[in-house]
Structure formats: structure tokens, C-alpha cells
Design a protein around this motif. Sequence first.
Motif, PDB file in Angstrom:
ATOM      1  N   GLY A  44       0.797  -1.226   0.000  1.00  0.00           N
ATOM      2  CA  GLY A  44       0.000   0.000   0.000  1.00  0.00           C
ATOM      3  C   GLY A  44       0.828   1.274   0.000  1.00  0.00           C
ATOM      4  N   ARG A  45       2.134   1.139   0.138  1.00  0.00           N
ATOM      5  CA  ARG A  45       3.008   2.316   0.199  1.00  0.00           C
ATOM      6  C   ARG A  45       4.092   2.289  -0.885  1.00  0.00           C
ATOM      7  NH1 ARG A  45       2.837  -0.095   4.765  1.00  0.00           N
ATOM      8  NH2 ARG A  45       5.040  -0.495   4.983  1.00  0.00           N
ATOM      9  N   MET A  46       3.840   1.528  -1.934  1.00  0.00           N
ATOM     10  CA  MET A  46       4.821   1.448  -3.018  1.00  0.00           C
ATOM     11  C   MET A  46       4.845   2.741  -3.818  1.00  0.00           C
ATOM     12  SD  MET A  46       4.134  -2.438  -4.358  1.00  0.00           S
ATOM     13  CE  MET A  46       4.721  -2.028  -5.970  1.00  0.00           C
ATOM     14  N   ARG A  47       5.987   2.980  -4.454  1.00  0.00           N
ATOM     15  CA  ARG A  47       6.128   4.124  -5.354  1.00  0.00           C
ATOM     16  C   ARG A  47       5.784   3.688  -6.776  1.00  0.00           C
ATOM     17  NH1 ARG A  47      10.833   3.564  -2.684  1.00  0.00           N
ATOM     18  NH2 ARG A  47      11.931   3.103  -4.611  1.00  0.00           N
ATOM     19  N   ASP A  48       5.281   4.609  -7.577  1.00  0.00           N
ATOM     20  CA  ASP A  48       4.978   4.307  -8.982  1.00  0.00           C
ATOM     21  C   ASP A  48       6.217   3.788  -9.704  1.00  0.00           C
ATOM     22  OD1 ASP A  48       2.379   5.117  -8.636  1.00  0.00           O
ATOM     23  OD2 ASP A  48       2.687   7.112  -9.511  1.00  0.00           O
ATOM     24  N   ALA A  49       7.380   4.283  -9.329  1.00  0.00           N
ATOM     25  CA  ALA A  49       8.620   3.880  -9.994  1.00  0.00           C
ATOM     26  C   ALA A  49       8.891   2.383  -9.843  1.00  0.00           C
ATOM     27  CB  ALA A  49       9.792   4.678  -9.437  1.00  0.00           C
ATOM     28  N   GLU A  50       8.400   1.780  -8.779  1.00  0.00           N
ATOM     29  CA  GLU A  50       8.641   0.348  -8.585  1.00  0.00           C
ATOM     30  C   GLU A  50       7.888  -0.493  -9.612  1.00  0.00           C
ATOM     31  OE1 GLU A  50       9.686  -0.036  -3.921  1.00  0.00           O
ATOM     32  OE2 GLU A  50       7.707   0.776  -4.399  1.00  0.00           O
ATOM     33  N   VAL A  51       6.747  -0.011 -10.050  1.00  0.00           N
ATOM     34  CA  VAL A  51       6.019  -0.680 -11.129  1.00  0.00           C
ATOM     35  C   VAL A  51       6.623  -0.270 -12.469  1.00  0.00           C
ATOM     36  CG1 VAL A  51       3.786  -0.965 -12.263  1.00  0.00           C
ATOM     37  CG2 VAL A  51       3.909  -0.871  -9.762  1.00  0.00           C
ATOM     38  N   SER A  52       6.909   0.993 -12.632  1.00  0.00           N
ATOM     39  CA  SER A  52       7.480   1.485 -13.893  1.00  0.00           C
ATOM     40  C   SER A  52       8.794   0.796 -14.221  1.00  0.00           C
ATOM     41  CB  SER A  52       7.695   2.998 -13.817  1.00  0.00           C
ATOM     42  OG  SER A  52       6.452   3.643 -13.684  1.00  0.00           O
ATOM     43  N   ASP A  53       9.594   0.487 -13.214  1.00  0.00           N
ATOM     44  CA  ASP A  53      10.877  -0.176 -13.415  1.00  0.00           C
ATOM     45  C   ASP A  53      10.705  -1.520 -14.128  1.00  0.00           C
ATOM     46  OD1 ASP A  53      13.709  -0.596 -13.071  1.00  0.00           O
ATOM     47  OD2 ASP A  53      13.221  -1.962 -11.429  1.00  0.00           O
TER      48      ASP A  53
ATOM     49  N   ARG B  25       8.598  -2.220 -16.454  1.00  0.00           N
ATOM     50  CA  ARG B  25       8.148  -2.054 -17.840  1.00  0.00           C
ATOM     51  C   ARG B  25       9.262  -2.217 -18.876  1.00  0.00           C
ATOM     52  NH1 ARG B  25       4.156   1.656 -15.475  1.00  0.00           N
ATOM     53  NH2 ARG B  25       2.138   0.703 -15.950  1.00  0.00           N
ATOM     54  N   GLN B  26      10.507  -2.140 -18.445  1.00  0.00           N
ATOM     55  CA  GLN B  26      11.576  -2.369 -19.423  1.00  0.00           C
ATOM     56  C   GLN B  26      11.671  -3.846 -19.802  1.00  0.00           C
ATOM     57  OE1 GLN B  26      15.463  -1.109 -17.811  1.00  0.00           O
ATOM     58  NE2 GLN B  26      14.432  -0.604 -15.930  1.00  0.00           N
ATOM     59  N   TRP B  27      11.092  -4.735 -19.011  1.00  0.00           N
ATOM     60  CA  TRP B  27      11.159  -6.173 -19.295  1.00  0.00           C
ATOM     61  C   TRP B  27       9.800  -6.833 -19.485  1.00  0.00           C
ATOM     62  CZ3 TRP B  27      14.077  -4.086 -15.208  1.00  0.00           C
ATOM     63  CH2 TRP B  27      15.442  -3.946 -15.504  1.00  0.00           C
ATOM     64  N   PHE B  28       8.749  -6.214 -18.959  1.00  0.00           N
ATOM     65  CA  PHE B  28       7.439  -6.868 -18.949  1.00  0.00           C
ATOM     66  C   PHE B  28       6.342  -5.943 -19.453  1.00  0.00           C
ATOM     67  CE2 PHE B  28       9.899  -8.405 -15.227  1.00  0.00           C
ATOM     68  CZ  PHE B  28      10.113  -9.709 -15.659  1.00  0.00           C
ATOM     69  N   ASP B  29       5.358  -6.536 -20.136  1.00  0.00           N
ATOM     70  CA  ASP B  29       4.193  -5.747 -20.520  1.00  0.00           C
ATOM     71  C   ASP B  29       3.216  -5.696 -19.341  1.00  0.00           C
ATOM     72  OD1 ASP B  29       2.496  -8.093 -20.560  1.00  0.00           O
ATOM     73  OD2 ASP B  29       2.965  -8.435 -22.664  1.00  0.00           O
ATOM     74  N   GLU B  30       2.144  -4.968 -19.498  1.00  0.00           N
ATOM     75  CA  GLU B  30       1.225  -4.772 -18.378  1.00  0.00           C
ATOM     76  C   GLU B  30       0.567  -6.069 -17.925  1.00  0.00           C
ATOM     77  OE1 GLU B  30      -1.179  -1.427 -19.589  1.00  0.00           O
ATOM     78  OE2 GLU B  30       0.420  -0.050 -18.979  1.00  0.00           O
TER      79      GLU B  30
ATOM     80  N   GLU C 174       0.229 -10.423 -13.824  1.00  0.00           N
ATOM     81  CA  GLU C 174       0.456 -11.813 -13.427  1.00  0.00           C
ATOM     82  C   GLU C 174       1.531 -11.910 -12.348  1.00  0.00           C
ATOM     83  OE1 GLU C 174       1.980 -16.142 -15.058  1.00  0.00           O
ATOM     84  OE2 GLU C 174       1.331 -14.670 -16.555  1.00  0.00           O
ATOM     85  N   LEU C 175       2.630 -11.178 -12.518  1.00  0.00           N
ATOM     86  CA  LEU C 175       3.706 -11.198 -11.523  1.00  0.00           C
ATOM     87  C   LEU C 175       3.192 -10.724 -10.165  1.00  0.00           C
ATOM     88  CD1 LEU C 175       6.690 -11.584 -10.778  1.00  0.00           C
ATOM     89  CD2 LEU C 175       7.093  -9.241 -11.614  1.00  0.00           C
ATOM     90  N   THR C 176       2.425  -9.658 -10.163  1.00  0.00           N
ATOM     91  CA  THR C 176       1.879  -9.135  -8.904  1.00  0.00           C
ATOM     92  C   THR C 176       0.958 -10.169  -8.260  1.00  0.00           C
ATOM     93  OG1 THR C 176       1.997  -6.902  -9.827  1.00  0.00           O
ATOM     94  CG2 THR C 176       0.629  -7.203  -7.849  1.00  0.00           C
ATOM     95  N   TRP C 177       0.109 -10.807  -9.066  1.00  0.00           N
ATOM     96  CA  TRP C 177      -0.785 -11.832  -8.534  1.00  0.00           C
ATOM     97  C   TRP C 177       0.005 -12.992  -7.944  1.00  0.00           C
ATOM     98  CZ3 TRP C 177      -5.186 -12.353  -6.477  1.00  0.00           C
ATOM     99  CH2 TRP C 177      -5.715 -13.633  -6.243  1.00  0.00           C
ATOM    100  N   ARG C 178       1.036 -13.440  -8.659  1.00  0.00           N
ATOM    101  CA  ARG C 178       1.838 -14.562  -8.156  1.00  0.00           C
ATOM    102  C   ARG C 178       2.548 -14.193  -6.851  1.00  0.00           C
ATOM    103  NH1 ARG C 178       2.879 -19.008 -11.337  1.00  0.00           N
ATOM    104  NH2 ARG C 178       2.040 -18.981 -13.447  1.00  0.00           N
ATOM    105  N   ILE C 179       3.022 -12.975  -6.732  1.00  0.00           N
ATOM    106  CA  ILE C 179       3.676 -12.533  -5.496  1.00  0.00           C
ATOM    107  C   ILE C 179       2.673 -12.520  -4.348  1.00  0.00           C
ATOM    108  CG2 ILE C 179       4.762 -10.547  -4.357  1.00  0.00           C
ATOM    109  CD1 ILE C 179       5.991  -9.915  -7.211  1.00  0.00           C
ATOM    110  N   ALA C 180       1.508 -11.927  -4.585  1.00  0.00           N
ATOM    111  CA  ALA C 180       0.475 -11.876  -3.538  1.00  0.00           C
ATOM    112  C   ALA C 180       0.003 -13.280  -3.182  1.00  0.00           C
ATOM    113  CB  ALA C 180      -0.694 -11.009  -4.010  1.00  0.00           C
TER     114      ALA C 180
END
Length: 180
Positions: free
Chosen positions: A128-137, A139-144, A149-155
Amino acid sequence: MSRIPPTPIDAMSSRTRADCAALAAYGPFQNWAGIAAQSPVVLHHVTEMLVNMRAETALPRRVIELAMVTVSQLNACDYCLSHHVPSLKVTGLSPEGVERLLEAENTELEARDKSVVRYARAVTERSGRMRDAEVSDLRQWFDEGQIVELTWRIALGGAFNRFNDALQIEAEEPLATDVA
């Protein structure tokens, strides 16, 4: 010893036995399946989700295993580590590299790997306290879709960690080398 006993096979419905068989084909999760079978709906839907996600994943195996081991190390989940560490080693990380996974200066990790580990840590420790840059980072390797999917697998990994630890599910032998 697990806090909940596994469901005896002869007490399972045919659908629950089929779900246990499907999970066994997915990997050596008989201890988990036996306990989850106490709630057939949990076993059914988790098995269906895992099997489908493996069949349709948009992520490389190494990315999935980096995320799962990161989450499981942070949460100290022995059950999940027993299944995912061998799989991460199969993707080329040494035992020492796995032990140092959470270290920023791990020389066995490429830039993409480090981004996945940082992201898994952020989702696990402060979603709940992540920065936008952590998701933006990412994007150089993954599409949305891959980021979702990565976020779901982590959760989901965190949920499995809590479930397995709360019920003290014991790891199966031999350890998995084929988990996604």
C-alpha cells in the motif's frame, strides 16, 4: 506435525480425489492437498488456478521462481522454500546465489532479476506504500499483463506462505524441482 489432519482418500468425493490427482500431476504436494481437501472447494479452486496459470503463464520460469523464493524468504516459509528453491536452482542460480537473493549486490542476478526481487519485496512488505517507480521499473522487461500476473503470483505466494505456516504443513519428500 500439521495442525489439521489430512483427509483420508476413502473419505474424499470423486471430485476431491480428482483434484488431488491433478495437484499431484502439478507437483509433489500431497501433504498440502490432503489438508486442503478438508475444504474441497479450496482444494478445487486452488488446483484449477495453479494448473491453468502454469499452462497459460506469460512469465519466464526464472522470473516466477525469483518472485516465489523472495516472498518465501521474507516470510520464512519453509514449506514454500522447500518447493521453490530447487526450482530456482534449476534456472541457473547457485545455492549461494539463492541464499543471497535478498542482497542488492548479488552478482548472480541480472538487472531484470534484481527488478523482480525488488518488486516482490515491495509487494510483500509495503504494497500500500509502493512508489509508482517500482512498477514502472518493470516495464523495461514486462508488458502490463505480465506485471499483473507477476503481482498476482507474489500476492498468492504470500497467501500460501501464511496458509502453510498457520497450519504447519510439512514439506513432502523428495523436494520439488518443477514448480511454477
